[in-house]
Design an enzyme around this catalytic site. Structure first.
Site, PDB file in Angstrom:
ATOM      1  N   HIS A   1       0.830  -1.121   0.099  1.00 50.45           N
ATOM      2  CA  HIS A   1       0.141  -0.053   0.029  1.00 50.45           C
ATOM      3  C   HIS A   1       0.947   1.346  -0.101  1.00 50.45           C
ATOM      4  CE1 HIS A   1      -2.934  -2.757   2.014  1.00 50.45           C
ATOM      5  NE2 HIS A   1      -3.497  -2.979   0.719  1.00 50.45           N
TER       6      HIS A   1
ATOM      7  N   GLU B   1       1.790  -4.895  11.171  1.00 51.17           N
ATOM      8  CA  GLU B   1       1.326  -3.347  11.124  1.00 51.17           C
ATOM      9  C   GLU B   1       2.226  -2.587  12.153  1.00 51.17           C
ATOM     10  OE1 GLU B   1      -1.156  -2.224   8.916  1.00 51.17           O
ATOM     11  OE2 GLU B   1      -1.829  -4.384   8.314  1.00 51.17           O
TER      12      GLU B   1
HETATM   13  O1  LIG Z   1      -5.906  -0.063   8.623  1.00 50.98           O
HETATM   14  C1  LIG Z   1      -6.468  -0.857   7.617  1.00 50.98           C
HETATM   15  O2  LIG Z   1      -7.628  -0.672   7.476  1.00 50.98           O
HETATM   16  C2  LIG Z   1      -5.868  -1.607   6.633  1.00 50.98           C
HETATM   17  C3  LIG Z   1      -4.180  -1.689   6.928  1.00 50.98           C
HETATM   18  C4  LIG Z   1      -3.429  -2.897   6.129  1.00 50.98           C
HETATM   19  O3  LIG Z   1      -3.353  -2.660   5.034  1.00 50.98           O
HETATM   20  N1  LIG Z   1      -3.885  -4.185   6.416  1.00 50.98           N
HETATM   21  C5  LIG Z   1      -3.778  -5.376   5.602  1.00 50.98           C
HETATM   22  C6  LIG Z   1      -3.848  -6.638   6.448  1.00 50.98           C
HETATM   23  C7  LIG Z   1      -3.650  -7.699   5.610  1.00 50.98           C
HETATM   24  C8  LIG Z   1      -3.767  -9.077   6.158  1.00 50.98           C
HETATM   25  O4  LIG Z   1      -5.054  -9.298   6.555  1.00 50.98           O
HETATM   26  O5  LIG Z   1      -3.075  -9.952   6.370  1.00 50.98           O
HETATM   27  C9  LIG Z   1      -4.573  -5.304   4.379  1.00 50.98           C
HETATM   28  O6  LIG Z   1      -5.671  -4.755   4.776  1.00 50.98           O
HETATM   29  O7  LIG Z   1      -4.205  -5.542   3.315  1.00 50.98           O
HETATM   30 ZN   LIG Z   2      -1.311  -2.015   4.364  1.00 47.30          ZN
END
Ligand SMILES: O=C(O)CCC(=O)N[C@@H](CCC(=O)O)C(=O)O
Ligand SMILES: [Zn+2]
Length: 344
Positions: A63, A223
């Site tokens: 991202h 994160e």
């Molecule tokens: O804060 C948020 O809403 C999204 C942060 C983020 O990009 N998290 C990943 C997590 C991926 C996973 O579930 O392993 C995503 O949403 O892609």
């Molecule tokens: Zn992310």
């Protein structure tokens, strides 16, 4: 040709940002014997002359607006190319979505982290993110499989969250299909400053799930804090992460000492709520933090006519995002869990 500039500055991030979609492959060798392979824009592999037993993937900018992990990886890459840091193991660094870095957005057309494990080839949509997901899968596959079988594999996919979080740093442990979770990985994450881990309970289309499922890698989405523009990250908050990643790539092993289950806050996913209707809303403010718990029966989300109420006392919200594409995850909820016999 870009090699002379890269050798001089070590600035692979700028080279990547100046070449949003493609960069011709080039190779050179550092005076310490480490081979440097630029594989594509944002993709650079380091192979020490005598490499150790680990094959390590460190990705960021899946991202583009999640800048702290990009800065950490940029610093590591520069130290390696300038020979201030000598590697012990093979390492593949990936800046996932260069154009989204430049436009300071999470993605350009489609969320790259929903396109792995073959999803990029489903349907008849064509866009740069789909091409990139296919290419990143190829690069990771080549990295893990171009050496003898049976070596240790890991992949840390570094992100920052959109919202603030009660637990500032946390990791997502992809679904392991019944395989045990590893205490040594919890220890590694703790050394990175991450004491909170969420255990997924189903397959996903994320980058970390891809490496975990396809290659048996110890893989995590990590994160590291909240999204901030370049220059606004307090890098002192990432010192432990950078130190531990440095140790991972430059030492045979890291000694974590004794495992203590009290050091961790673990959660299992209770459920995933997808957005299926245009009219999707949360009852809480944008300032509500990840890990905020709700009382049983409280409203969590409204998707058209469907009202989602907390099913258990303390059901906590993770990654709420009402703006996701229809059919995608708008919210995860989690409940606490303990270290038990499912950990080895
Ligand atoms: O804060 C948020 O809403 C999204 C942060 C983020 O990009 N998290 C990943 C997590 C991926 C996973 O579930 O392993 C995503 O949403 O892609
Ligand atoms: Zn992310």
């Amino acid at each position: 040709m870009y090699l002379e500039e890269l050798k001089r500055t070590g600035d692979f991030l700028t080279l990547t940002r100046n070449n949003e979609f493609h960069l011709p492959a080039q190779q050179f060798t550092l005076s310490n014997g480490t081979q440097v392979d630029v594989i594509d824009t944002g993709v650079i592999q380091f192979t020490p002359a005598q490499y150790g037993l680990k094959d390590i993937v460190l990705s960021s900018a899946i991202h583009g607006n999640e800048t702290a992990p990009i800065e950490i990886c940029d610093e590591l890459i520069q130290s390696i190319i300038k020979e201030q840091l000598t590697l012990k193991h093979r390492v593949l660094f990936i800046f996932g979505n260069p154009k989204s870095i430049n436009i300071r957005e999470r993605f350009v057309e489609e969320n790259l982290n929903r396109l792995f494990n073959g999803t990029h080839a489903q349907g008849d949509i064509e866009n740069e993110e789909r091409k990139r997901a296919a290419n990143l899968e190829r690069y990771v596959t080549a990295f893990f499989t171009s050496v003898e079988a049976g070596r240790y594999r890991c992949h840390y996919d570094l992100h920052t969250a959109i919202r603030g979080s009660k637990n500032e740093k946390f990791a997502v442990y992809p679904f392991l299909h019944g395989e045990p979770w590893k205490k040594s990985q919890l220890q590694f994450l703790l050394a990175c400053g991450v004491n909170t881990v969420l255990m997924m309970r189903s397959a996903a289309t994320t980058f970390s799930y891809f490496s975990s499922r396809q290659f048996g890698a110890d893989a995590f989405t990590v994160e590291l804090g909240q999204v901030k523009p370049f220059g606004q990250n307090d890098m002192s908050r990432f010192a432990k992460t950078k130190e531990t990643l440095t140790a991972l790539i430059s030492q045979d092993d890291i000694n974590f000492g004794e495992f203590n289950s009290g050091d961790y806050e673990l959660f299992q996913v209770h459920r995933t709520i997808n957005r299926t209707q245009e009219d999707f809303t949360f009852p809480f403010a944008d300032s509500a933090e990840n890990f905020t718990g709700f009382a049983k029966g409280e409203l969590l989300a409204t998707d058209g006519e469907t009202r989602y109420l907390a099913e258990v006392e303390g059901e906590a919200i993770i990654f709420p995002n009402a703006n996701v594409a229809l059919g995608q995850r708008a919210l995860l909820t989690v409940i606490p869990m303990e270290v038990d016999e499912r950990f080895v």
